[in-house]
Design a protein around this motif. Structure first.
Motif, PDB file in Angstrom:
ATOM      1  N   MET A  32       0.742  -1.160  -0.036  1.00  0.00           N
ATOM      2  CA  MET A  32      -0.098   0.277   0.112  1.00  0.00           C
ATOM      3  C   MET A  32       0.707   1.327   0.151  1.00  0.00           C
ATOM      4  O   MET A  32       0.687   2.257  -0.532  1.00  0.00           O
ATOM      5  CB  MET A  32      -0.892  -0.210   1.234  1.00  0.00           C
ATOM      6  CG  MET A  32      -1.974   1.170   1.022  1.00  0.00           C
ATOM      7  SD  MET A  32      -3.308   0.740  -0.009  1.00  0.00           S
ATOM      8  CE  MET A  32      -3.884   2.142  -0.380  1.00  0.00           C
ATOM      9  N   GLN A  36       0.887   4.159  -2.854  1.00  0.00           N
ATOM     10  CA  GLN A  36       0.747   5.514  -2.417  1.00  0.00           C
ATOM     11  C   GLN A  36       1.737   6.526  -3.086  1.00  0.00           C
ATOM     12  O   GLN A  36       1.581   7.200  -3.749  1.00  0.00           O
ATOM     13  CB  GLN A  36       0.626   5.788  -0.988  1.00  0.00           C
ATOM     14  CG  GLN A  36      -0.800   5.159  -0.325  1.00  0.00           C
ATOM     15  CD  GLN A  36      -0.734   5.088   1.039  1.00  0.00           C
ATOM     16  OE1 GLN A  36       0.284   5.112   1.609  1.00  0.00           O
ATOM     17  NE2 GLN A  36      -1.847   5.104   1.784  1.00  0.00           N
ATOM     18  N   ARG A  47      -5.389   2.772  -4.154  1.00  0.00           N
ATOM     19  CA  ARG A  47      -6.226   1.732  -4.097  1.00  0.00           C
ATOM     20  C   ARG A  47      -6.328   0.932  -5.258  1.00  0.00           C
ATOM     21  O   ARG A  47      -6.527  -0.458  -5.393  1.00  0.00           O
ATOM     22  CB  ARG A  47      -7.585   2.051  -3.308  1.00  0.00           C
ATOM     23  CG  ARG A  47      -7.321   2.624  -1.793  1.00  0.00           C
ATOM     24  CD  ARG A  47      -8.683   3.193  -1.168  1.00  0.00           C
ATOM     25  NE  ARG A  47      -9.901   2.152  -1.253  1.00  0.00           N
ATOM     26  CZ  ARG A  47     -10.152   1.090  -0.210  1.00  0.00           C
ATOM     27  NH1 ARG A  47      -9.125   1.257   0.849  1.00  0.00           N
ATOM     28  NH2 ARG A  47     -10.907   0.417  -0.232  1.00  0.00           N
ATOM     29  N   ILE A  50      -3.577  -1.199  -6.158  1.00  0.00           N
ATOM     30  CA  ILE A  50      -3.482  -2.246  -5.203  1.00  0.00           C
ATOM     31  C   ILE A  50      -4.509  -3.423  -5.669  1.00  0.00           C
ATOM     32  O   ILE A  50      -4.133  -4.591  -5.828  1.00  0.00           O
ATOM     33  CB  ILE A  50      -3.681  -1.972  -3.807  1.00  0.00           C
ATOM     34  CG1 ILE A  50      -2.617  -1.322  -3.225  1.00  0.00           C
ATOM     35  CG2 ILE A  50      -4.217  -3.369  -2.953  1.00  0.00           C
ATOM     36  CD1 ILE A  50      -1.429  -2.109  -2.584  1.00  0.00           C
TER      37      ILE A  50
END
Length: 246
Positions: A32, A36, A47, A50
């Motif tokens: 994560m 970012q 997100r 991911i």
């Protein structure tokens, strides 16, 4: 497909993440943070990256065989940064690899019973190794952080060989370094590519474990045996040895 095997197993080659290390507890936060960074702080885009890498938000785990669960840093960079030039991708791979080595070892969470299981296998006379699609430096750092280095004769990363899993290269390197024939080696892993490598390399045994991201349906067609985790391996191999034809 599964094949009949009767060779005496003398070496065991383990996948790392999902097999020795709890994949989601160790890697979700790290992945994560990388997402970012890739998204320049845009949370929604992070997100989405991911999810593209294989994370199931409802199940709260990475899917078996997904880019993050089964691929290399190269694969993740190719997925997340298709716009980069080759030189830019190489720089990003180095950056992500360095981060993964540092944080992957610092946050590593071992599978339940990890050390006692590995010690039991060494006591049984098996030669142990790691073959991972993480970097060799990352695998070594994680083994060191978990106090396991002395238990492994060989540690192999995606960058130790010309071709990563599912190709045969890592298992063949383990065989060359230990002097064992591939048929005397068991490959143990939680993803299809671990077991595909076992078959490609002519391993004596392909063992799937359900401690990672893959299901019984994912691993069943490729496995000679499926265990809940490596904690069951000493007993399984002892029983196999005792029941083998004289």
């Amino acid at each position: 497909m599964k094949t009949a095997r009767s060779s005496r197993i003398r070496g065991i080659l383990f996948d790392k993440d999902g097999t020795l290390v709890d994949f989601n507890r160790t890697w979700f936060g790290i992945t994560m943070e990388l997402a970012q960074k890739a998204a320049d702080g845009d949370e929604a885009r992070a997100r989405a990256l991911i999810e593209a890498g294989g994370y199931d938000w409802e199940m709260e785990k990475f899917r078996g065989g997904s880019v993050v669960a089964a691929g290399t840093i190269h694969d993740i960079v190719d997925l997340w940064h298709p716009e980069l030039t080759l030189e830019e991708k190489r720089a990003r791979i180095r950056d992500y690899d360095d981060y993964a080595v540092r944080e992957g070892s610092r946050r590593a969470v071992g599978i339940d019973g990890l050390q006692v299981t590995l010690e039991a296998l060494v006591k049984q006379g098996f030669v142990l190794g790691i073959a991972t699609n993480d970097s060799e430096a990352g695998a070594r750092a994680t083994a060191e952080a978990l106090g396991l280095t002395a238990l492994f004769s060989v540690i192999i990363g995606y960058d130790s060989v010309a071709r990563a899993k599912p190709h045969a290269d890592q298992l063949h390197l383990f065989a060359a370094k230990t002097g064992l024939a591939p048929a005397a080696i068991a490959m143990v892993g939680d993803n299809a590519h671990d077991l595909e490598m076992a078959h490609a390399a002519g391993a004596g045994l392909a063992v799937g474990v359900l401690s990672g991201n893959s299901t019984l349906d994912d691993l069943g067609p490729l496995s000679d045996a499926i265990l809940g985790s490596i904690a069951e391996l000493p007993q399984y191999l002892a029983h196999r040895e005792n029941s083998a034809p004289a």
